[in-house]
Design an enzyme around this catalytic site. Structure first.
Site, PDB file in Angstrom:
ATOM      1  N   ARG A   1      29.153 -26.603 -21.738  1.00 53.10           N
ATOM      2  CA  ARG A   1      29.374 -27.675 -22.707  1.00 53.10           C
ATOM      3  C   ARG A   1      30.675 -28.393 -22.334  1.00 53.10           C
ATOM      4  O   ARG A   1      31.636 -27.756 -21.880  1.00 53.10           O
ATOM      5  CB  ARG A   1      29.502 -27.122 -24.133  1.00 53.10           C
ATOM      6  CG  ARG A   1      28.166 -26.756 -24.783  1.00 53.10           C
ATOM      7  CD  ARG A   1      27.306 -27.988 -25.061  1.00 53.10           C
ATOM      8  NE  ARG A   1      26.026 -27.673 -25.690  1.00 53.10           N
ATOM      9  CZ  ARG A   1      24.859 -27.572 -25.035  1.00 53.10           C
ATOM     10  NH1 ARG A   1      24.805 -27.735 -23.735  1.00 53.10           N
ATOM     11  NH2 ARG A   1      23.740 -27.333 -25.700  1.00 53.10           N
TER      12      ARG A   1
ATOM     13  N   HIS B   1      23.432 -34.641 -18.190  1.00 50.00           N
ATOM     14  CA  HIS B   1      22.935 -33.457 -18.922  1.00 50.00           C
ATOM     15  C   HIS B   1      21.498 -33.125 -18.503  1.00 50.00           C
ATOM     16  O   HIS B   1      20.573 -33.149 -19.329  1.00 50.00           O
ATOM     17  CB  HIS B   1      23.019 -33.687 -20.437  1.00 50.00           C
ATOM     18  CG  HIS B   1      23.047 -32.398 -21.217  1.00 50.00           C
ATOM     19  ND1 HIS B   1      23.886 -32.173 -22.279  1.00 50.00           N
ATOM     20  CD2 HIS B   1      22.337 -31.247 -21.070  1.00 50.00           C
ATOM     21  CE1 HIS B   1      23.680 -30.959 -22.765  1.00 50.00           C
ATOM     22  NE2 HIS B   1      22.741 -30.375 -22.034  1.00 50.00           N
TER      23      HIS B   1
HETATM   24  P1  NAP Z   1      23.921 -16.457 -23.834  1.00 48.06           P
HETATM   25  O1  NAP Z   1      22.758 -15.679 -23.322  1.00 48.06           O
HETATM   26  O2  NAP Z   1      24.291 -16.362 -25.284  1.00 48.06           O
HETATM   27  O3  NAP Z   1      25.183 -16.050 -22.931  1.00 48.06           O
HETATM   28  C1  NAP Z   1      26.476 -16.496 -23.204  1.00 48.06           C
HETATM   29  C2  NAP Z   1      27.439 -15.801 -22.258  1.00 48.06           C
HETATM   30  O4  NAP Z   1      28.752 -16.317 -22.500  1.00 48.06           O
HETATM   31  C3  NAP Z   1      27.501 -14.283 -22.486  1.00 48.06           C
HETATM   32  O5  NAP Z   1      27.681 -13.616 -21.256  1.00 48.06           O
HETATM   33  C4  NAP Z   1      28.738 -14.144 -23.363  1.00 48.06           C
HETATM   34  O6  NAP Z   1      29.390 -12.892 -23.289  1.00 48.06           O
HETATM   35  C5  NAP Z   1      29.623 -15.220 -22.782  1.00 48.06           C
HETATM   36  N1  NAP Z   1      30.670 -15.602 -23.728  1.00 48.06           N
HETATM   37  C6  NAP Z   1      30.528 -16.155 -24.952  1.00 48.06           C
HETATM   38  N2  NAP Z   1      31.739 -16.324 -25.525  1.00 48.06           N
HETATM   39  C7  NAP Z   1      32.650 -15.849 -24.639  1.00 48.06           C
HETATM   40  C8  NAP Z   1      34.063 -15.719 -24.663  1.00 48.06           C
HETATM   41  N3  NAP Z   1      34.785 -16.128 -25.721  1.00 48.06           N
HETATM   42  N4  NAP Z   1      34.672 -15.193 -23.574  1.00 48.06           N
HETATM   43  C9  NAP Z   1      33.953 -14.769 -22.507  1.00 48.06           C
HETATM   44  N5  NAP Z   1      32.607 -14.856 -22.431  1.00 48.06           N
HETATM   45  C10 NAP Z   1      31.970 -15.385 -23.489  1.00 48.06           C
HETATM   46  O7  NAP Z   1      23.725 -18.035 -23.538  1.00 48.06           O
HETATM   47  P2  NAP Z   1      22.868 -18.711 -22.356  1.00 48.06           P
HETATM   48  O8  NAP Z   1      21.438 -18.767 -22.721  1.00 48.06           O
HETATM   49  O9  NAP Z   1      23.242 -18.083 -21.062  1.00 48.06           O
HETATM   50  O10 NAP Z   1      23.414 -20.220 -22.444  1.00 48.06           O
HETATM   51  C11 NAP Z   1      24.789 -20.529 -22.256  1.00 48.06           C
HETATM   52  C12 NAP Z   1      25.059 -21.987 -22.599  1.00 48.06           C
HETATM   53  O11 NAP Z   1      24.510 -22.859 -21.608  1.00 48.06           O
HETATM   54  C13 NAP Z   1      24.391 -22.484 -23.881  1.00 48.06           C
HETATM   55  O12 NAP Z   1      25.137 -22.093 -25.019  1.00 48.06           O
HETATM   56  C14 NAP Z   1      24.408 -23.987 -23.696  1.00 48.06           C
HETATM   57  O13 NAP Z   1      25.598 -24.521 -24.232  1.00 48.06           O
HETATM   58  C15 NAP Z   1      24.428 -24.157 -22.185  1.00 48.06           C
HETATM   59  N6  NAP Z   1      23.195 -24.820 -21.678  1.00 48.06           N
HETATM   60  C16 NAP Z   1      23.315 -25.965 -20.969  1.00 48.06           C
HETATM   61  C17 NAP Z   1      22.179 -26.601 -20.480  1.00 48.06           C
HETATM   62  C18 NAP Z   1      22.283 -27.863 -19.668  1.00 48.06           C
HETATM   63  O14 NAP Z   1      21.257 -28.497 -19.395  1.00 48.06           O
HETATM   64  N7  NAP Z   1      23.455 -28.258 -19.233  1.00 48.06           N
HETATM   65  C19 NAP Z   1      20.910 -26.061 -20.731  1.00 48.06           C
HETATM   66  C20 NAP Z   1      20.822 -24.889 -21.463  1.00 48.06           C
HETATM   67  C21 NAP Z   1      21.967 -24.274 -21.946  1.00 48.06           C
HETATM   68  P3  NAP Z   1      28.623 -11.515 -23.681  1.00 48.06           P
HETATM   69  O15 NAP Z   1      27.709 -11.257 -22.504  1.00 48.06           O
HETATM   70  O16 NAP Z   1      29.692 -10.509 -23.816  1.00 48.06           O
HETATM   71  O17 NAP Z   1      27.862 -11.817 -24.951  1.00 48.06           O
END
Ligand code: NAP
Length: 315
Positions: free
Chosen positions: A230, A278
Site C-alpha cells: 500500500r 495498481h
Molecule cells: P496477509 O496474509 O495478512 O499477510 C500480511 C503479512 O504482513 C504477514 O506476514 C504479517 O505478519 C505481516 N505484517 C503485518 N503487520 C506487520 C507489522 N506491523 N510488522 C511486520 N510484519 C507485519 O496479507 P496478504 O494476503 O499477503 O496481502 C498483503 C497486502 O498486499 C494486502 O493487505 C494488500 O494491501 C496488498 N495487496 C496489493 C495488491 C496489488 O495489486 N498491489 C493486491 C493484493 C493485495 P504475520 O505473518 O506475523 O501475521
C-alpha cells in the site's frame, strides 16, 4: 431452503458491479445475489452476509442484522477504518490465484531490476553502448516485507529463480530456503543485507510510514524498492530523498497514498521511478467467486464465519 438475499455492495460508480454480480451468480446458483441498490427495506433488514468491493460504510449500516462481509479484495484497510465502531466481521479475499499472480509480478519486476532494465533504457535514450556488470541471482538478496499469503508465494517463486531470499513479518515465520526475521532489530538486520526490497505488507497503524528516513538509512548498500503493498507504507518525501541521495537506485511503485496518482505528482517524471497503476495482482473474478461461494456455503450450512480481520492487529 430459501436464504435471504445476498447483496453485492460496491461504490455506486463501480464499473465492474455487473460483471461481479454475474460471476457471483454463476458460482452460487442457489443464492439470490443483487446489487444493494436493487434491495428494498425488508430485504436489507434480512441480510446476514454481504459481498463487498470497497463499499461505502453507510450502505453496510443499512443492514442491521449483518454478521460478516466478504471482501473481493485482499486489502481491506479502508473498511477496517470506516467500520471501527462496529463489530462486523470483515473477511478479506485469500485466493491462491491472487497469490500466484502476485508472485509472478514480484518475479517480473525483480528481474527488471536484477537485469538493469531501467539503466539500459536510459542508456539507449542517450545512444550509449555500455555493458554493465552481470551479477548472478545467487549473489543477489531479495528481502520481502510481509510473509503472508502473498509474501510466502513470492518468496517461493524467487527461490525457484535462484535468488537469495529473506523476509520479515510481525511474528517469526519459517519458510523453506528463506531467512526469516521479525521485530525492529530483525528489520534492521534484514535491510543491512538487501539488494531488492519488496513490500507486501498490509496498511495498518504499525506499517503506515514504515519505510522512512530511518529505515531507508538502514539499507547496507544501494538497493531497489518494489512496493506492491500500500502506498502509505512509504513516506513519499523520504523516498524522494533516498532516491536522490543514491541510497535507493530505483523504485517500482504500484500503489500510492492517493490513487489514481495525481497529475502533479513527482513520481510520474522521476528517472528512478517506475509507476504502475495498481495492477500487480488484479483479482480474478471466477476464482474469487468460487472462494466466496465456499465461504458462503459453510456459513449457510453450519453458521461458520471464515477467518476475519483481527481489529486489534488491523489485518
Ligand atoms: P496477509 O496474509 O495478512 O499477510 C500480511 C503479512 O504482513 C504477514 O506476514 C504479517 O505478519 C505481516 N505484517 C503485518 N503487520 C506487520 C507489522 N506491523 N510488522 C511486520 N510484519 C507485519 O496479507 P496478504 O494476503 O499477503 O496481502 C498483503 C497486502 O498486499 C494486502 O493487505 C494488500 O494491501 C496488498 N495487496 C496489493 C495488491 C496489488 O495489486 N498491489 C493486491 C493484493 C493485495 P504475520 O505473518 O506475523 O501475521
Amino acid at each position: 431452503m430459501k436464504y435471504p438475499v445476498l447483496p453485492f455492495v460496491a461504490r455506486p460508480d463501480d464499473p465492474f458491479e455487473a460483471a461481479w454480480v454475474d460471476a457471483l451468480r454463476r458460482a452460487m446458483p442457489a443464492e439470490t445475489i443483487e446489487p444493494i441498490g436493487r434491495l428494498d427495506e425488508a430485504a436489507l433488514q434480512a441480510c446476514e452476509v454481504a459481498i463487498v468491493a470497497n463499499p461505502r460504510p453507510e450502505d453496510l449500516r443499512r443492514m442491521p442484522r449483518l454478521k460478516w462481509v466478504q471482501s473481493v479484495w485482499a486489502g481491506v484497510e479502508r473498511m477496517v477504518a470506516d467500520l471501527r465502531d462496529t463489530d462486523l466481521k470483515i473477511v478479506r479475499l485469500v485466493d491462491p490465484q491472487l497469490s500466484d499472480t502476485m508472485a509472478e509480478a514480484v518475479l517480473a519486476w525483480t528481474l527488471y531490476l536484477h537485469r538493469d532494465m531501467p539503466k539500459y533504457a536510459s542508456q539507449q535514450r542517450q545512444r550509449q553502448w555500455k555493458p554493465l556488470e552481470y551479477v548472478r541471482p545467487q549473489d543477489k538478496t531479495v528481502s520481502l516485507l510481509g510473509l503472508g499469503a502473498l509474501g510466502a508465494a513470492a518468496a517461493a517463486r524467487l527461490r525457484a529463480n535462484a535468488f537469495r531470499v529473506q523476509g520479515w513479518s510481525r511474528t517469526l515465520r519459517t519458510l523453506p530456503g528463506v531467512t526469516c526475521y521479525a521485530g525492529d532489530d530483525g528489520l534492521a538486520r534484514m535491510l543491512a543485507d538487501t539488494d531488492i526490497l519488496v513490500c507486501l505488507l498490509p496498511l495498518t497503524e504499525q506499517t503506515r510510514g514504515l519505510l522512512n528516513d530511518v529505515t531507508f538509512s538502514q539499507l547496507g548498500r544501494p538497493a531497489c524498492l518494489i512496493n506492491f503493498g500500500r502506498g502509505a507504507i512509504v513516506d513519499d518525501e523520504a523516498l524522494r530523498r533516498v532516491l536522490e541521495g543514491g541510497g535507493l537506485r530505483h523504485a517500482v511503485l504500484d500503489v500510492f497514498a492517493t490513487e489514481p496518482l495525481p497529475m502533479d505528482s513527482w513520481h510520474w517524471t522521476h528517472p528512478a521511478v517506475t509507476v504502475l497503476p495498481h495492477v500487480s495482482a488484479p483479482t480474478d473474478q471466477a476464482t474469487a467467486s468460487a472462494i466466496v461461494a465456499a465461504n458462503v456455503a459453510a456459513f449457510r450450512r453450519i453458521g461458520a464465519i471464515p477467518p476475519h480481520v483481527d481489529r486489534i492487529r488491523g489485518y
